[in-house]
Design a protein around this motif. Structure first.
Motif, PDB file in Angstrom:
ATOM      1  N   LEU A 128       0.873  -1.246  -0.073  1.00  0.00           N
ATOM      2  CA  LEU A 128       0.027  -0.076  -0.074  1.00  0.00           C
ATOM      3  C   LEU A 128       0.836   1.336   0.167  1.00  0.00           C
ATOM      4  N   LEU A 129       1.919   1.198   1.033  1.00  0.00           N
ATOM      5  CA  LEU A 129       2.637   2.508   0.840  1.00  0.00           C
ATOM      6  C   LEU A 129       3.391   2.627  -0.208  1.00  0.00           C
ATOM      7  N   THR A 130       3.823   1.883  -0.988  1.00  0.00           N
ATOM      8  CA  THR A 130       4.687   1.886  -2.389  1.00  0.00           C
ATOM      9  C   THR A 130       3.853   2.304  -3.306  1.00  0.00           C
ATOM     10  N   ARG A 131       2.804   1.608  -3.195  1.00  0.00           N
ATOM     11  CA  ARG A 131       1.598   2.165  -4.180  1.00  0.00           C
ATOM     12  C   ARG A 131       1.146   3.771  -4.438  1.00  0.00           C
ATOM     13  N   ILE A 132       1.260   4.141  -2.954  1.00  0.00           N
ATOM     14  CA  ILE A 132       0.758   5.585  -3.055  1.00  0.00           C
ATOM     15  C   ILE A 132       2.013   6.554  -3.073  1.00  0.00           C
ATOM     16  N   GLY A 133       3.065   6.229  -3.295  1.00  0.00           N
ATOM     17  CA  GLY A 133       4.430   6.922  -3.371  1.00  0.00           C
ATOM     18  C   GLY A 133       5.488   6.871  -2.571  1.00  0.00           C
ATOM     19  N   PHE A 134       4.973   6.193  -1.307  1.00  0.00           N
ATOM     20  CA  PHE A 134       6.220   6.226  -0.447  1.00  0.00           C
ATOM     21  C   PHE A 134       7.494   5.366  -0.880  1.00  0.00           C
ATOM     22  N   LEU A 135       8.637   5.865  -0.400  1.00  0.00           N
ATOM     23  CA  LEU A 135       9.789   5.237  -0.924  1.00  0.00           C
ATOM     24  C   LEU A 135      10.754   4.718   0.151  1.00  0.00           C
ATOM     25  N   GLU A 136      11.108   3.542   0.193  1.00  0.00           N
ATOM     26  CA  GLU A 136      12.028   2.899   1.183  1.00  0.00           C
ATOM     27  C   GLU A 136      13.258   3.750   1.505  1.00  0.00           C
ATOM     28  N   THR A 137      13.371   4.120   2.894  1.00  0.00           N
ATOM     29  CA  THR A 137      14.816   4.813   3.171  1.00  0.00           C
ATOM     30  C   THR A 137      15.609   3.935   3.833  1.00  0.00           C
ATOM     31  N   GLY A 138      15.405   2.892   4.391  1.00  0.00           N
ATOM     32  CA  GLY A 138      16.259   2.003   5.132  1.00  0.00           C
ATOM     33  C   GLY A 138      15.558   0.760   5.846  1.00  0.00           C
ATOM     34  N   ARG A 139      16.196  -0.129   6.620  1.00  0.00           N
ATOM     35  CA  ARG A 139      16.061  -1.071   7.091  1.00  0.00           C
ATOM     36  C   ARG A 139      16.747  -1.208   8.538  1.00  0.00           C
ATOM     37  N   ALA A 140      16.110  -2.063   9.565  1.00  0.00           N
ATOM     38  CA  ALA A 140      16.921  -2.183  10.721  1.00  0.00           C
ATOM     39  C   ALA A 140      16.372  -3.495  11.412  1.00  0.00           C
ATOM     40  N   ASN A 142      15.799  -5.756  14.768  1.00  0.00           N
ATOM     41  CA  ASN A 142      15.496  -5.776  16.250  1.00  0.00           C
ATOM     42  C   ASN A 142      15.209  -4.451  16.758  1.00  0.00           C
ATOM     43  N   THR A 143      14.192  -3.808  16.269  1.00  0.00           N
ATOM     44  CA  THR A 143      13.914  -2.376  16.633  1.00  0.00           C
ATOM     45  C   THR A 143      12.953  -2.294  17.564  1.00  0.00           C
ATOM     46  N   ILE A 144      12.082  -3.203  17.747  1.00  0.00           N
ATOM     47  CA  ILE A 144      10.871  -3.220  18.691  1.00  0.00           C
ATOM     48  C   ILE A 144      10.738  -4.693  19.351  1.00  0.00           C
ATOM     49  N   GLN A 145      10.694  -4.431  20.587  1.00  0.00           N
ATOM     50  CA  GLN A 145      10.252  -5.845  21.224  1.00  0.00           C
ATOM     51  C   GLN A 145       8.683  -5.832  21.482  1.00  0.00           C
ATOM     52  N   VAL A 146       8.061  -6.988  20.803  1.00  0.00           N
ATOM     53  CA  VAL A 146       6.614  -6.833  21.402  1.00  0.00           C
ATOM     54  C   VAL A 146       6.410  -8.335  21.847  1.00  0.00           C
ATOM     55  N   GLY A 147       6.081  -8.211  23.230  1.00  0.00           N
ATOM     56  CA  GLY A 147       5.889  -9.394  23.835  1.00  0.00           C
ATOM     57  C   GLY A 147       7.472 -10.128  24.108  1.00  0.00           C
ATOM     58  N   ASP A 148       7.316 -11.334  23.605  1.00  0.00           N
ATOM     59  CA  ASP A 148       8.837 -11.687  23.707  1.00  0.00           C
ATOM     60  C   ASP A 148       9.409 -11.887  22.495  1.00  0.00           C
ATOM     61  N   GLU A 149       9.000 -11.293  21.335  1.00  0.00           N
ATOM     62  CA  GLU A 149       9.453 -11.240  19.977  1.00  0.00           C
ATOM     63  C   GLU A 149      10.085 -10.029  19.551  1.00  0.00           C
ATOM     64  N   TRP A 150      11.300  -9.945  18.947  1.00  0.00           N
ATOM     65  CA  TRP A 150      11.853  -8.678  18.408  1.00  0.00           C
ATOM     66  C   TRP A 150      11.493  -8.600  16.958  1.00  0.00           C
ATOM     67  N   CYS A 151      11.189  -7.495  16.538  1.00  0.00           N
ATOM     68  CA  CYS A 151      10.700  -7.398  15.288  1.00  0.00           C
ATOM     69  C   CYS A 151      11.910  -6.335  14.531  1.00  0.00           C
ATOM     70  N   ASP A 152      11.765  -6.451  13.267  1.00  0.00           N
ATOM     71  CA  ASP A 152      12.707  -5.459  12.556  1.00  0.00           C
ATOM     72  C   ASP A 152      11.642  -4.470  11.852  1.00  0.00           C
ATOM     73  N   SER A 153      12.427  -3.328  11.281  1.00  0.00           N
ATOM     74  CA  SER A 153      11.708  -2.253  10.509  1.00  0.00           C
ATOM     75  C   SER A 153      12.119  -2.312   9.075  1.00  0.00           C
ATOM     76  N   VAL A 154      11.206  -1.551   8.335  1.00  0.00           N
ATOM     77  CA  VAL A 154      11.458  -1.182   6.926  1.00  0.00           C
ATOM     78  C   VAL A 154      10.891   0.406   7.188  1.00  0.00           C
ATOM     79  N   TYR A 155      11.715   1.354   6.668  1.00  0.00           N
ATOM     80  CA  TYR A 155      11.470   2.700   6.832  1.00  0.00           C
ATOM     81  C   TYR A 155      11.115   3.448   5.608  1.00  0.00           C
ATOM     82  N   PHE A 156       9.934   4.183   5.425  1.00  0.00           N
ATOM     83  CA  PHE A 156       9.443   4.858   4.305  1.00  0.00           C
ATOM     84  C   PHE A 156       9.415   6.343   4.613  1.00  0.00           C
ATOM     85  N   LYS A 157       9.534   7.116   3.316  1.00  0.00           N
ATOM     86  CA  LYS A 157       9.257   8.378   3.534  1.00  0.00           C
ATOM     87  C   LYS A 157       8.459   8.750   2.053  1.00  0.00           C
TER      88      LYS A 157
END
Length: 160
Positions: A128-140, A142-157
């Motif tokens: 959805l984000l890419t279809r409306i024109g957002f561009l990926e700016t990076g990835r990281a 283990n950016t957030i822990q939700v419960g016992d699980e660490w999650c990664d991130s894709v950043y858009f602008k």
């Protein structure tokens, strides 16, 4: 308030908690959210009260056919967030919402950009984000822990 063909995008109301509990309490819908699913209606009520306390709301309830079915808006400065009832996925409703909300956000909030932080496994939001024109700016990793699980991130602008 913003109106689209099928949605009313509006500030939160006290009676939104019940409808939004179906969203925030659903493990599948919350799979890529930054908190665990709500297990009690009172948790969702606290979310709604938080939305209602905002002096100048920038995060809104999505109303469809008279019922609260999701939320969307700008938080943390310029970051876009959105969530929708799972029963309404893949019907173009969030695209419809963002097509109205993003221009409003740029104009009303005087933003030069809107950002988004997405779990890379959330292919629906990324598409959805890419279809409306957002561009990926990076990835990281283990950016957030939700419960016992660490999650990664894709950043858009999206620039104005």
């Amino acid at each position: 308030m913003l109106r689209t063909q099928r949605l009313l995008i509006r500030p939160a109301r006290e009676n939104d908690a019940e409808g939004l509990f179906e969203v925030y309490g659903d493990p599948e819908t919350m799979r890529f959210w930054d908190t665990l699913p709500d297990t009690q209606l009172e948790q969702t009520q606290r979310r709604v009260h938080g939305f209602m306390r905002a002096e100048n709301p920038t995060y809104f309830v999505l109303e469809h056919k008279g019922r609260a079915v999701g939320t969307a808006g700008i938080h943390a400065g310029d970051e876009l967030g959105f969530i929708l009832h799972r029963g309404l996925w893949r019907q173009g409703l969030m695209r419809e919402c963002l097509d109205a909300l993003i221009p409003w956000s740029f104009a009303t909030l005087a933003l030069s950009q809107i950002t988004a932080d997405v779990d890379p496994r959330n292919t629906g939001s990324i598409t959805l984000l890419t279809r409306i024109g957002f561009l990926e700016t990076g990835r990281a990793q283990n950016t957030i822990q939700v419960g016992d699980e660490w999650c990664d991130s894709v950043y858009f602008k999206l620039s104005s």
